[in-house]
Motif scaffolding. Structure first.
Motif, PDB file in Angstrom:
ATOM      1  N   ARG A 274       0.581   5.426  -9.418  1.00  8.16           N
ATOM      2  CA  ARG A 274       0.712   5.210  -7.971  1.00  8.16           C
ATOM      3  C   ARG A 274       1.001   3.750  -7.669  1.00  8.16           C
ATOM      4  O   ARG A 274       1.772   3.428  -6.763  1.00  8.16           O
ATOM      5  CB  ARG A 274      -0.559   5.661  -7.248  1.00  8.16           C
ATOM      6  N   ALA A 275       0.379   2.852  -8.437  1.00  4.68           N
ATOM      7  CA  ALA A 275       0.603   1.422  -8.220  1.00  4.68           C
ATOM      8  C   ALA A 275       2.038   1.026  -8.550  1.00  4.68           C
ATOM      9  O   ALA A 275       2.586   0.097  -7.959  1.00  4.68           O
ATOM     10  CB  ALA A 275      -0.375   0.611  -9.064  1.00  4.68           C
ATOM     11  N   ALA A 276       2.659   1.742  -9.493  1.00  7.80           N
ATOM     12  CA  ALA A 276       4.029   1.425  -9.901  1.00  7.80           C
ATOM     13  C   ALA A 276       5.068   2.045  -8.973  1.00  7.80           C
ATOM     14  O   ALA A 276       6.253   1.699  -9.045  1.00  7.80           O
ATOM     15  CB  ALA A 276       4.269   1.927 -11.330  1.00  7.80           C
ATOM     16  N   ALA A 277       4.639   2.955  -8.101  1.00  9.09           N
ATOM     17  CA  ALA A 277       5.575   3.679  -7.245  1.00  9.09           C
ATOM     18  C   ALA A 277       5.953   2.884  -6.002  1.00  9.09           C
ATOM     19  O   ALA A 277       5.107   2.234  -5.379  1.00  9.09           O
ATOM     20  CB  ALA A 277       4.971   5.018  -6.843  1.00  9.09           C
ATOM     21  N   ALA A 278       7.227   2.965  -5.634  1.00  6.24           N
ATOM     22  CA  ALA A 278       7.689   2.353  -4.397  1.00  6.24           C
ATOM     23  C   ALA A 278       7.333   3.231  -3.203  1.00  6.24           C
ATOM     24  O   ALA A 278       7.241   2.757  -2.071  1.00  6.24           O
ATOM     25  CB  ALA A 278       9.204   2.141  -4.461  1.00  6.24           C
ATOM     26  N   LEU A 279       7.115   4.523  -3.481  1.00  8.18           N
ATOM     27  CA  LEU A 279       6.826   5.490  -2.425  1.00  8.18           C
ATOM     28  C   LEU A 279       5.992   6.617  -3.023  1.00  8.18           C
ATOM     29  O   LEU A 279       6.246   7.036  -4.158  1.00  8.18           O
ATOM     30  CB  LEU A 279       8.139   6.054  -1.858  1.00  8.18           C
ATOM     31  N   THR A 280       5.004   7.091  -2.287  1.00  8.82           N
ATOM     32  CA  THR A 280       4.246   8.265  -2.693  1.00  8.82           C
ATOM     33  C   THR A 280       4.407   9.323  -1.614  1.00  8.82           C
ATOM     34  O   THR A 280       4.226   9.033  -0.420  1.00  8.82           O
ATOM     35  CB  THR A 280       2.744   7.944  -2.877  1.00  8.82           C
ATOM     36  N   VAL A 281       4.757  10.522  -2.039  1.00 10.41           N
ATOM     37  CA  VAL A 281       4.958  11.611  -1.080  1.00 10.41           C
ATOM     38  C   VAL A 281       4.054  12.787  -1.445  1.00 10.41           C
ATOM     39  O   VAL A 281       3.709  12.995  -2.609  1.00 10.41           O
ATOM     40  CB  VAL A 281       6.431  12.083  -1.045  1.00 10.41           C
ATOM     41  N   SER A 282       3.679  13.549  -0.439  1.00 11.15           N
ATOM     42  CA  SER A 282       2.852  14.730  -0.644  1.00 11.15           C
ATOM     43  C   SER A 282       3.558  15.949  -0.069  1.00 11.15           C
ATOM     44  O   SER A 282       4.436  15.831   0.797  1.00 11.15           O
ATOM     45  CB  SER A 282       1.480  14.556   0.014  1.00 11.15           C
ATOM     46  N   ILE A 283       3.181  17.108  -0.553  1.00 12.31           N
ATOM     47  CA  ILE A 283       3.752  18.369  -0.085  1.00 12.31           C
ATOM     48  C   ILE A 283       2.761  19.018   0.871  1.00 12.31           C
ATOM     49  O   ILE A 283       1.583  19.199   0.536  1.00 12.31           O
ATOM     50  CB  ILE A 283       4.044  19.298  -1.279  1.00 12.31           C
ATOM     51  N   ALA A 284       3.211  19.357   2.052  1.00 17.25           N
ATOM     52  CA  ALA A 284       2.329  19.939   3.060  1.00 17.25           C
ATOM     53  C   ALA A 284       1.745  21.262   2.570  1.00 17.25           C
ATOM     54  O   ALA A 284       2.469  22.121   2.076  1.00 17.25           O
ATOM     55  CB  ALA A 284       3.098  20.158   4.360  1.00 17.25           C
ATOM     56  N   GLN A 285       0.429  21.394   2.691  1.00 18.26           N
ATOM     57  CA  GLN A 285      -0.262  22.619   2.302  1.00 18.26           C
ATOM     58  C   GLN A 285      -1.115  23.108   3.472  1.00 18.26           C
ATOM     59  O   GLN A 285      -1.574  22.315   4.298  1.00 18.26           O
ATOM     60  CB  GLN A 285      -1.156  22.357   1.085  1.00 18.26           C
ATOM     61  N   PHE A 286      -1.335  24.421   3.504  1.00 17.67           N
ATOM     62  CA  PHE A 286      -2.043  24.998   4.643  1.00 17.67           C
ATOM     63  C   PHE A 286      -3.165  25.945   4.225  1.00 17.67           C
ATOM     64  O   PHE A 286      -3.811  26.552   5.069  1.00 17.67           O
ATOM     65  CB  PHE A 286      -1.044  25.750   5.539  1.00 17.67           C
ATOM     66  N   GLY A 287      -3.396  26.061   2.918  1.00 20.36           N
ATOM     67  CA  GLY A 287      -4.429  26.968   2.435  1.00 20.36           C
ATOM     68  C   GLY A 287      -5.686  26.241   1.997  1.00 20.36           C
ATOM     69  O   GLY A 287      -5.912  25.071   2.332  1.00 20.36           O
ATOM     70  N   SER A 288      -6.520  26.921   1.190  1.00 20.72           N
ATOM     71  CA  SER A 288      -7.808  26.362   0.790  1.00 20.72           C
ATOM     72  C   SER A 288      -7.747  25.525  -0.479  1.00 20.72           C
ATOM     73  O   SER A 288      -8.632  24.704  -0.732  1.00 20.72           O
ATOM     74  CB  SER A 288      -8.816  27.498   0.576  1.00 20.72           C
ATOM     75  N   THR A 289      -6.716  25.718  -1.298  1.00 24.77           N
ATOM     76  CA  THR A 289      -6.653  24.997  -2.561  1.00 24.77           C
ATOM     77  C   THR A 289      -6.292  23.535  -2.338  1.00 24.77           C
ATOM     78  O   THR A 289      -5.477  23.213  -1.454  1.00 24.77           O
ATOM     79  CB  THR A 289      -5.632  25.644  -3.516  1.00 24.77           C
ATOM     80  N   ARG A 290      -6.888  22.656  -3.161  1.00 22.82           N
ATOM     81  CA  ARG A 290      -6.630  21.228  -3.008  1.00 22.82           C
ATOM     82  C   ARG A 290      -5.215  20.857  -3.420  1.00 22.82           C
ATOM     83  O   ARG A 290      -4.618  19.936  -2.854  1.00 22.82           O
ATOM     84  CB  ARG A 290      -7.644  20.421  -3.839  1.00 22.82           C
ATOM     85  N   SER A 291      -4.687  21.532  -4.438  1.00 22.86           N
ATOM     86  CA  SER A 291      -3.365  21.165  -4.942  1.00 22.86           C
ATOM     87  C   SER A 291      -2.609  22.404  -5.403  1.00 22.86           C
ATOM     88  O   SER A 291      -3.202  23.459  -5.595  1.00 22.86           O
ATOM     89  CB  SER A 291      -3.493  20.180  -6.110  1.00 22.86           C
ATOM     90  N   ILE A 292      -1.317  22.248  -5.552  1.00 28.95           N
ATOM     91  CA  ILE A 292      -0.504  23.338  -6.075  1.00 28.95           C
ATOM     92  C   ILE A 292      -0.098  23.030  -7.512  1.00 28.95           C
ATOM     93  O   ILE A 292      -0.212  21.897  -7.967  1.00 28.95           O
ATOM     94  CB  ILE A 292       0.754  23.581  -5.209  1.00 28.95           C
ATOM     95  N   ASN A 293       0.351  24.039  -8.214  1.00 29.34           N
ATOM     96  CA  ASN A 293       0.754  23.905  -9.606  1.00 29.34           C
ATOM     97  C   ASN A 293       1.768  22.775  -9.769  1.00 29.34           C
ATOM     98  O   ASN A 293       2.697  22.634  -8.967  1.00 29.34           O
ATOM     99  CB  ASN A 293       1.336  25.237 -10.078  1.00 29.34           C
ATOM    100  N   ALA A 294       1.584  21.965 -10.820  1.00 30.67           N
ATOM    101  CA  ALA A 294       2.457  20.811 -11.035  1.00 30.67           C
ATOM    102  C   ALA A 294       3.913  21.219 -11.227  1.00 30.67           C
ATOM    103  O   ALA A 294       4.827  20.532 -10.757  1.00 30.67           O
ATOM    104  CB  ALA A 294       1.964  20.019 -12.245  1.00 30.67           C
ATOM    105  N   GLY A 295       4.138  22.337 -11.899  1.00 31.77           N
ATOM    106  CA  GLY A 295       5.509  22.799 -12.084  1.00 31.77           C
ATOM    107  C   GLY A 295       6.150  23.202 -10.768  1.00 31.77           C
ATOM    108  O   GLY A 295       7.335  22.937 -10.524  1.00 31.77           O
ATOM    109  N   VAL A 296       5.377  23.832  -9.901  1.00 36.93           N
ATOM    110  CA  VAL A 296       5.875  24.224  -8.581  1.00 36.93           C
ATOM    111  C   VAL A 296       6.165  22.986  -7.741  1.00 36.93           C
ATOM    112  O   VAL A 296       7.206  22.891  -7.077  1.00 36.93           O
ATOM    113  CB  VAL A 296       4.857  25.142  -7.874  1.00 36.93           C
TER     114      VAL A 296
END
Length: 215
Positions: free
Chosen positions: A173-195
């Motif tokens: 994250r420190a090396a990144a010029a930009l960090t982006v997230s994918i909008a989620q609307f359910g109960s899980t904290r994260s989605i599969n990395a491949g997805v």
């Protein structure tokens, strides 16, 4: 007629070139073994019967100016899926950070057709990105990340993904010029990395690719 019309129902790929050796194309990109025995590989019709190195060379010529990197500090099983998707979207390269060994099963041999780089740590990856004029974009569901649905991705960039569970490391994250997230609307904290990788790559495609060059 072309390879898609020569396929036999229930057959994987296509059989020998119709008409036998007298009708073989003279183009050096074609593989005599495949022309004679058929081509059961998972390739688009445009590459049927082509030699592997010829396919790789053409993909490199058509590659988009984005790279994909994934951290591999815990031997993540999603890496093969990421590689296969990077091939589908014609990424210029895939970068494995951390462990050199990774599970290739999910790649479905697509790693044979594009350049796969290895970097021992994030610092080495960042050096590659800097040397090649690539903005590092971390994809992670962290506070302060921009929504990928509304963010503008750099055209020349390296999309960086973390492992399933812990996500992108602090160093990444420190090396990144930009960090982006994918909008989620359910109960899980994260989605599969491949997805997540597929969503991010397709976002780049929607913003920058010439869709007239798609198969």
């Amino acid at each position: 007629m072309g390879p898609s019309e020569w396929a036999v129902p229930g057959q994987v790929g296509v059989g020998p070139w119709p008409g036998g050796r007298p009708g073989w194309p003279r183009d050096e990109r074609y593989d005599p073994e495949l022309l004679e025995h058929g081509d059961a590989r998972n390739v688009v019709d445009a590459y049927r019967y082509w030699r592997r190195d010829a396919v790789a060379a053409d993909l490199a010529r058509r590659a988009h100016p984005f790279h994909v990197a994934i951290e591999n500090f815990g031997h993540d099983h999603n890496i093969g899926t990421v590689v296969r998707t990077a091939n589908a979207f014609a990424a210029a390269g895939v970068h494995i950070v951390g462990r050199k060994r990774w599970n290739r099963r999910g790649a479905m041999v697509t790693d044979r057709y594009l350049r796969v780089h290895h970097h021992g740590d994030v610092a080495a990856l960042a050096d590659f990105a800097d040397a090649h004029g690539l903005a590092v974009v971390a994809v992670d569901n962290t506070p302060g990340a921009a929504r990928i649905e509304t963010a503008r991705l750099p055209r020349d960039c390296m999309l960086l993904f973390g492992q399933e569970g812990p996500g992108v490391t602090g160093e990444a994250r420190a090396a990144a010029a930009l960090t982006v997230s994918i909008a989620q609307f359910g109960s899980t904290r994260s989605i599969n990395a491949g997805v997540a990788a597929g969503i991010a790559m397709h976002t780049w495609i929607r913003q920058h690719a010439d869709l007239n060059t798609a198969w």
